[in-house]
Enzyme design. Structure first.
Site, PDB file in Angstrom:
ATOM      1  N   VAL A  74       0.863  -1.184   0.000  1.00 21.20           N
ATOM      2  CA  VAL A  74       0.000   0.000   0.000  1.00 21.20           C
ATOM      3  C   VAL A  74       0.897   1.230   0.000  1.00 21.20           C
ATOM      4  CG1 VAL A  74      -1.718   1.321   1.298  1.00 21.20           C
ATOM      5  CG2 VAL A  74      -1.866  -1.177   1.227  1.00 21.20           C
ATOM      6  N   ALA A 119       4.383   4.125   3.026  1.00 19.93           N
ATOM      7  CA  ALA A 119       3.903   2.880   2.424  1.00 19.93           C
ATOM      8  C   ALA A 119       3.995   1.774   3.461  1.00 19.93           C
ATOM      9  CB  ALA A 119       4.762   2.521   1.215  1.00 19.93           C
ATOM     10  N   LYS A 120       3.435   0.646   3.164  1.00 22.02           N
ATOM     11  CA  LYS A 120       3.611  -0.546   3.995  1.00 22.02           C
ATOM     12  C   LYS A 120       3.289  -1.753   3.144  1.00 22.02           C
ATOM     13  CE  LYS A 120       4.686  -1.480   8.335  1.00 22.02           C
ATOM     14  NZ  LYS A 120       5.611  -0.712   9.198  1.00 22.02           N
ATOM     15  N   GLY A 121       3.917  -2.872   3.491  1.00 21.96           N
ATOM     16  CA  GLY A 121       3.638  -4.120   2.779  1.00 21.96           C
ATOM     17  C   GLY A 121       3.333  -5.206   3.780  1.00 21.96           C
TER      18      GLY A 121
END
Ligand code: NAD
Length: 428
Positions: A74, A119-121
């Site tokens: 994201v 962001a992040k995953g």
């Protein structure tokens, strides 16, 4: 004791305990947006992420079964620079959690004045039940699926829960197979592959530096301050080591196997030797055993949750004895508990500032990779100290000026900087 420049007004109405992680972040963002009088179009842009990717990740397991995992990346907002944020391998890493963490990264990077967006995953999996070869294959499959989003000037992942320097080495390698050797595409790498000296201690050191600065604002010597720390992993153990060097007295610590308390102070060096042998703080000689629940309610001055999210809830917030809760973990205090702590005039020093030492040294790693020039440890720690003291000072000054709680002041600074970048770029 001099009164700190902290005010802790209670919110008008207590929030529900059941807010989802993204709703909780958005509540803070909207409160900031209203206070800052932001343009409605800017608020609309911040409401949802710029881009969300969901990927199907088929992995051949060691027993030849094909297991299909679900992965996400994201990218919330890139107005201030390339997207930056960790990758989490966890059974509960669903899209809402990843989205909330991506939003938090946007404001954390802005608060620290790093030239990054947020962001992040995540991959929904249980890394504790997977072999090293399975984790290697899963990481490569995930990287190949999101590779078109990544790049040194586009999106730079890092480790998070369930991932580590080895995971970043696999990600760098998988990305490099497609694009050529690109160490700056991930941070938190092993030092041998371009990782930065000091990354291991960065988050815990940042927490300790902020506690020392908070003590200075209170006008209290760290030697007169007792701290209790939940979690003795990377963040908790480094917080204890650096804080005890600064003079703080560690009166309680815990990990997943249990906790210990010693009102006269735990010798952190001896505890490290014990943990090296026993694998847990539990059983440390001279201390008495306590549970994790008791650790949170222990008599101390600063309580440092440094393990899991949502450990201080409406159910135990009335029994917290500390005068400040230092959020080393992400989201350790639920919104309902935060309201109770606010009413009780217990300061909550927010995660987006307290644990920002990690992303700050990730930024140093990225700059070192771009310049292909390694900094020595002294320089990393000196620059980290400057950034943490600067950002923490700014947030406490803002809190004092506006009469807001520190979390709200941190969001005000972060949201204001992101909104300004959106306007300057001409997004709206
Ligand atoms: P870690 O895995 O190294 O350590 C976690 C610690 O928590 C361990 O001591 C573990 O035993 C303990 N723990 C696990 N379950 C527990 C339970 N039920 N009760 C009590 N203790 C329990 O993780 P870490 O890197 O130290 O991260 C800790 C927290 O800090 C997480 O919330 C993470 O998201 C956050 N954080 C970490 C970094 C970083 O740079 N490592 C940066 C920002 C935020």
């Amino acid at each position: 004791m001099a009164s700190p420049t902290v005010s802790a007004p209670a919110p008008a109405s207590a929030p529900a305990e059941s807010l989802s992680p993204s709703e909780a972040v958005l509540t803070s963002v909207f409160e900031s947006a209203a206070r800052l009088n932001l343009d409605a179009e800017v608020i609309d842009l911040l409401r949802t992420p710029w881009r969300e990717m969901r990927a199907q990740l088929p992995v051949r397991m060691d027993d030849r079964r094909l297991q299909i995992f679900e992965g996400y990346r994201v990218q919330h907002n890139g107005a201030r620079g390339p997207y930056k944020g960790g990758v989490r391998f966890h059974p509960k890493a669903d899209i809402d959690e990843v989205r909330a963490l991506a939003m938090l990264m946007t404001y954390k990077c802005a608060l620290m004045d790093l030239p990054f967006g947020g962001a992040k995953g995540g991959v929904m999996c249980d890394p504790t039940r997977m072999s090293e070869t399975e984790l290697n294959r899963l990481t490569r499959t995930y990287t190949q699926h999101i590779a078109m989003l990544l790049g040194v000037a586009r999106d730079i992942p890092a480790p998070d829960l369930g991932t580590n320097a080895q995971t970043m080495a696999w990600m760098m390698d998988a990305f490099g197979q497609l694009n050529g050797h690109t160490p700056g595409v991930v941070t938190g790498k092993p030092v041998e592959l371009g990782g930065s000296f000091g990354r291991d201690q960065a988050t815990g050191r940042g927490v300790a530096v902020c506690m020392r600065e908070y003590a200075r604002l209170e006008g209290v010597d760290p030697r007169d301050i007792r701290i209790a720390v939940q979690g003795y992993g990377n963040v908790g153990s480094w917080t204890c080591r650096v804080a005890s060097e600064m003079g703080f007295t560690v009166v309680g610590v815990s990990d997943v196997k249990g906790g210990i308390a010693q009102p006269e102070g735990i010798q952190v060096g001896a505890l490290d030797r014990w943990v090296g042998v026993a694998g847990s703080v539990a059983g440390f000689e001279g201390a008495h055993p306590i549970t994790n629940e008791q650790l949170l309610e222990i008599e101390c001055d600063y309580l440092v949750p440094a393990a899991l999210g949502e450990v201080i809830t409406a159910a135990n917030a009335e029994r917290i004895h500390a005068r400040a809760v230092v959020e080393a973990a992400n989201h350790p205090v639920t919104p309902a508990a935060d309201a109770i702590l606010g009413r009780r005039k217990i300061a909550v020093l927010p995660d987006i500032a307290m644990n920002a030492g990690g992303v700050t040294v990730s930024y140093f790693e990225w700059t070192q990779n771009i310049q292909q020039f390694r900094w020595q440890l002294d320089r990393v720690l000196q620059e980290l100290e400057l950034r943490m003291v600067g950002a923490f000072g700014e947030l406490m000054a803002r809190s004092g000026r506006d009469g807001t709680r520190p979390r709200q002041a941190a969001f005000d600074i972060g949201v204001e900087r992101v909104a300004r970048a959106i306007k300057l770029r001409g997004f709206v």
